[in-house]
Design a protein around this motif. Structure first.
Motif, mmCIF file in Angstrom:
data_model
loop_
_atom_site.group_PDB
_atom_site.id
_atom_site.type_symbol
_atom_site.label_atom_id
_atom_site.label_comp_id
_atom_site.label_asym_id
_atom_site.label_seq_id
_atom_site.Cartn_x
_atom_site.Cartn_y
_atom_site.Cartn_z
ATOM 1 N N GLU A 4 0.872 -1.182 0.000
ATOM 2 C CA GLU A 4 0.000 0.000 0.000
ATOM 3 C C GLU A 4 0.903 1.224 0.000
ATOM 4 O OE1 GLU A 4 -3.580 0.118 2.576
ATOM 5 O OE2 GLU A 4 -2.502 1.705 3.611
ATOM 6 N N TYR A 5 0.706 2.085 -0.991
ATOM 7 C CA TYR A 5 1.446 3.343 -1.032
ATOM 8 C C TYR A 5 0.442 4.481 -0.896
ATOM 9 C CZ TYR A 5 5.514 0.885 -3.160
ATOM 10 O OH TYR A 5 6.573 0.051 -3.428
ATOM 11 N N ASN A 6 0.611 5.284 0.142
ATOM 12 C CA ASN A 6 -0.283 6.431 0.337
ATOM 13 C C ASN A 6 -1.756 6.039 0.261
ATOM 14 O OD1 ASN A 6 1.919 8.234 0.689
ATOM 15 N ND2 ASN A 6 2.251 8.188 -1.526
ATOM 16 N N PHE A 7 -2.080 4.989 0.981
ATOM 17 C CA PHE A 7 -3.455 4.475 1.093
ATOM 18 C C PHE A 7 -3.989 3.941 -0.237
ATOM 19 C CE2 PHE A 7 -5.198 6.850 5.102
ATOM 20 C CZ PHE A 7 -4.021 6.565 5.789
ATOM 21 N N GLY A 8 -3.122 3.681 -1.174
ATOM 22 C CA GLY A 8 -3.582 3.178 -2.467
ATOM 23 C C GLY A 8 -2.635 2.119 -2.995
ATOM 24 N N PRO A 9 -2.907 1.597 -4.201
ATOM 25 C CA PRO A 9 -2.009 0.599 -4.797
ATOM 26 C C PRO A 9 -0.742 1.250 -5.336
ATOM 27 C CG PRO A 9 -3.812 1.109 -6.292
ATOM 28 C CD PRO A 9 -4.070 1.903 -5.042
ATOM 29 N N PRO A 10 0.322 0.496 -5.510
ATOM 30 C CA PRO A 10 1.524 1.071 -6.119
ATOM 31 C C PRO A 10 1.248 1.381 -7.592
ATOM 32 C CG PRO A 10 1.780 -1.301 -5.850
ATOM 33 C CD PRO A 10 0.483 -0.933 -5.204
ATOM 34 N N PRO A 11 1.843 2.433 -8.121
ATOM 35 C CA PRO A 11 1.598 2.787 -9.531
ATOM 36 C C PRO A 11 1.986 1.662 -10.488
ATOM 37 C CG PRO A 11 3.393 4.090 -8.583
ATOM 38 C CD PRO A 11 2.759 3.367 -7.454
ATOM 39 N N SER A 12 2.970 0.855 -10.109
ATOM 40 C CA SER A 12 3.394 -0.262 -10.967
ATOM 41 C C SER A 12 2.251 -1.243 -11.211
ATOM 42 C CB SER A 12 4.568 -0.998 -10.318
ATOM 43 O OG SER A 12 4.265 -1.297 -8.954
ATOM 44 N N LEU A 13 1.383 -1.412 -10.216
ATOM 45 C CA LEU A 13 0.270 -2.364 -10.358
ATOM 46 C C LEU A 13 -0.799 -1.795 -11.283
ATOM 47 C CD1 LEU A 13 -1.184 -4.979 -9.728
ATOM 48 C CD2 LEU A 13 -1.980 -3.972 -7.582
ATOM 49 N N LEU A 14 -1.189 -0.564 -11.040
ATOM 50 C CA LEU A 14 -2.204 0.061 -11.904
ATOM 51 C C LEU A 14 -1.705 0.108 -13.346
ATOM 52 C CD1 LEU A 14 -4.934 1.465 -12.147
ATOM 53 C CD2 LEU A 14 -3.783 3.618 -11.625
ATOM 54 N N ASN A 15 -0.447 0.452 -13.517
ATOM 55 C CA ASN A 15 0.155 0.525 -14.849
ATOM 56 C C ASN A 15 0.107 -0.835 -15.555
ATOM 57 O OD1 ASN A 15 1.796 2.112 -16.792
ATOM 58 N ND2 ASN A 15 3.402 0.650 -16.265
ATOM 59 N N ALA A 16 0.490 -1.876 -14.836
ATOM 60 C CA ALA A 16 0.508 -3.223 -15.438
ATOM 61 C C ALA A 16 -0.909 -3.665 -15.809
ATOM 62 C CB ALA A 16 1.143 -4.214 -14.467
ATOM 63 N N LEU A 17 -1.891 -3.311 -14.993
ATOM 64 C CA LEU A 17 -3.282 -3.654 -15.299
ATOM 65 C C LEU A 17 -3.747 -2.900 -16.545
ATOM 66 C CD1 LEU A 17 -4.700 -3.654 -11.662
ATOM 67 C CD2 LEU A 17 -4.680 -5.645 -13.177
ATOM 68 N N ASP A 18 -3.444 -1.623 -16.617
ATOM 69 C CA ASP A 18 -3.926 -0.786 -17.718
ATOM 70 C C ASP A 18 -3.367 -1.197 -19.080
ATOM 71 O OD1 ASP A 18 -5.555 0.839 -16.167
ATOM 72 O OD2 ASP A 18 -4.089 2.465 -15.972
ATOM 73 N N PHE A 19 -2.226 -1.843 -19.099
ATOM 74 C CA PHE A 19 -1.589 -2.225 -20.365
ATOM 75 C C PHE A 19 -2.444 -3.172 -21.209
ATOM 76 C CE2 PHE A 19 2.647 -0.501 -19.681
ATOM 77 C CZ PHE A 19 3.157 -0.444 -20.965
ATOM 78 N N LEU A 20 -3.284 -3.968 -20.547
ATOM 79 C CA LEU A 20 -4.025 -5.019 -21.252
ATOM 80 C C LEU A 20 -5.510 -4.922 -20.933
ATOM 81 C CD1 LEU A 20 -1.648 -8.000 -20.322
ATOM 82 C CD2 LEU A 20 -1.505 -6.562 -22.367
ATOM 83 N N TYR A 21 -6.318 -5.637 -21.674
ATOM 84 C CA TYR A 21 -7.759 -5.649 -21.391
ATOM 85 C C TYR A 21 -8.324 -7.069 -21.551
ATOM 86 C CZ TYR A 21 -12.716 -4.621 -21.568
ATOM 87 O OH TYR A 21 -14.057 -4.629 -21.329
ATOM 88 N N VAL A 22 -8.370 -7.545 -22.778
ATOM 89 C CA VAL A 22 -8.999 -8.843 -23.062
ATOM 90 C C VAL A 22 -8.331 -9.968 -22.267
ATOM 91 C CG1 VAL A 22 -9.543 -10.501 -24.914
ATOM 92 C CG2 VAL A 22 -9.594 -8.044 -25.376
ATOM 93 N N GLU A 23 -7.017 -9.861 -22.109
ATOM 94 C CA GLU A 23 -6.265 -10.919 -21.418
ATOM 95 C C GLU A 23 -6.696 -11.068 -19.957
ATOM 96 O OE1 GLU A 23 -5.170 -8.449 -23.215
ATOM 97 O OE2 GLU A 23 -3.456 -8.987 -24.474
ATOM 98 N N TRP A 24 -7.253 -9.993 -19.374
ATOM 99 C CA TRP A 24 -7.710 -10.062 -17.978
ATOM 100 C C TRP A 24 -9.175 -10.530 -17.873
ATOM 101 C CZ3 TRP A 24 -3.746 -9.461 -14.838
ATOM 102 C CH2 TRP A 24 -2.771 -8.488 -15.042
ATOM 103 N N ASN A 25 -9.911 -10.347 -18.955
ATOM 104 C CA ASN A 25 -11.378 -10.523 -18.899
ATOM 105 C C ASN A 25 -11.787 -11.903 -18.399
ATOM 106 O OD1 ASN A 25 -12.463 -8.723 -21.970
ATOM 107 N ND2 ASN A 25 -11.552 -7.967 -20.074
ATOM 108 N N TYR A 26 -12.822 -11.924 -17.586
ATOM 109 C CA TYR A 26 -13.457 -13.161 -17.089
ATOM 110 C C TYR A 26 -12.461 -14.094 -16.384
ATOM 111 C CZ TYR A 26 -16.954 -11.341 -20.279
ATOM 112 O OH TYR A 26 -17.826 -10.514 -20.932
ATOM 113 N N LYS A 27 -11.622 -13.479 -15.592
ATOM 114 C CA LYS A 27 -10.699 -14.274 -14.770
ATOM 115 C C LYS A 27 -10.777 -13.768 -13.329
ATOM 116 C CE LYS A 27 -7.539 -15.141 -18.637
ATOM 117 N NZ LYS A 27 -6.193 -14.931 -19.209
#
Ligand SMILES: Cc1cc2nc3c(=O)[nH]c(=O)nc-3n(C[C@H](O)[C@H](O)[C@H](O)COP(=O)(O)O)c2cc1C
Length: 186
Positions: free
Chosen positions: A83-106
């Motif tokens: 937890e960084y400053n009461f939120g997720p680390p930017p590395s995590l949000l960034n890695a999530l944002d890079f893709l879409y379909v690959e995450w879907n329905y998992k």
């Protein structure tokens, strides 16, 4: 079924790998999945740099194609996050944002760590992003408060209740991963 245990923190001197390796070993012992340990430092993503919406899958960069293949082959995820400053680390949000379909329905489960909060505020915030990616965040989780008191020589030493929580989380993840497999097209 394939599970990716993802170490989200990337800063030099990070503690994430100690917790991540424990989560990885716990998942292997659980035996509900084939398990892969993914370290975002090794993935090496820059700040999001694709010109097209990830939904199009028109990736311009090798790092995105490599990341896409890692996420594509997984049926479920355990995100190991600080937890960084009461939120997720930017590395995590960034890695999530890079893709879409690959995450879907998992399904996705969380192992979080921090001070008093055990990283829970980080998890609550990132849930908004994962549901937008059509992922199912599961209720069962491992939240580790004052985690640094449990690190000895770079190794995370779990408490019995944390091992129990990990088993409950992985049991649930198997159920969701099995059910959601049928939701994905070829
Ligand atoms: C920028 C920054 C912000 C932080 N904010 C929080 C916080 O909001 N809550 C918390 O429990 N710990 C916070 N911490 C302390 C982290 O829990 C601790 O540094 C932990 O080791 C971070 O994980 P990492 O080493 O894997 O990066 C913060 C640390 C950093 C570097």
């Amino acid at each position: 079924m394939q599970l990716a245990v993802i170490i989200a923190s990337t800063r030099p001197g990070r503690q994430g790998p100690a917790v991540g390796k424990w989560a990885f070993e716990a998942a292997k012992k659980h035996a509900g999945f084939e398990v892969e340990l993914v370290d975002l430092v090794e993935v090496g993503l820059p700040i999001f740099d694709e010109p097209h919406h990830p939904r199009m899958r028109q990736y311009q960069h090798e790092h995105t194609k490599k990341w896409s293949a890692i996420v594509e082959r997984a049926d479920a995820f355990v995100l190991v996050t600080p937890e960084y400053n009461f939120g997720p680390p930017p590395s995590l949000l960034n890695a999530l944002d890079f893709l879409y379909v690959e995450w879907n329905y998992k399904p996705v489960a969380f192992v979080s760590y921090g001070g008093m909060s055990g990283g829970m505020r980080s998890v609550q915030i990132i849930k908004n992003t994962v549901t937008t990616l059509k992922m199912a965040p599961i209720y069962e989780a491992v939240n580790i408060p004052f985690f640094n008191q449990q690190i000895e020589n770079g190794q995370f030493k779990p408490k019995p209740e944390q091992e129990k929580a990990a088993t409950a989380m992985l049991d649930e993840l198997v159920k969701w991963a099995t059910a959601m497999k049928g939701m994905r097209g070829k």
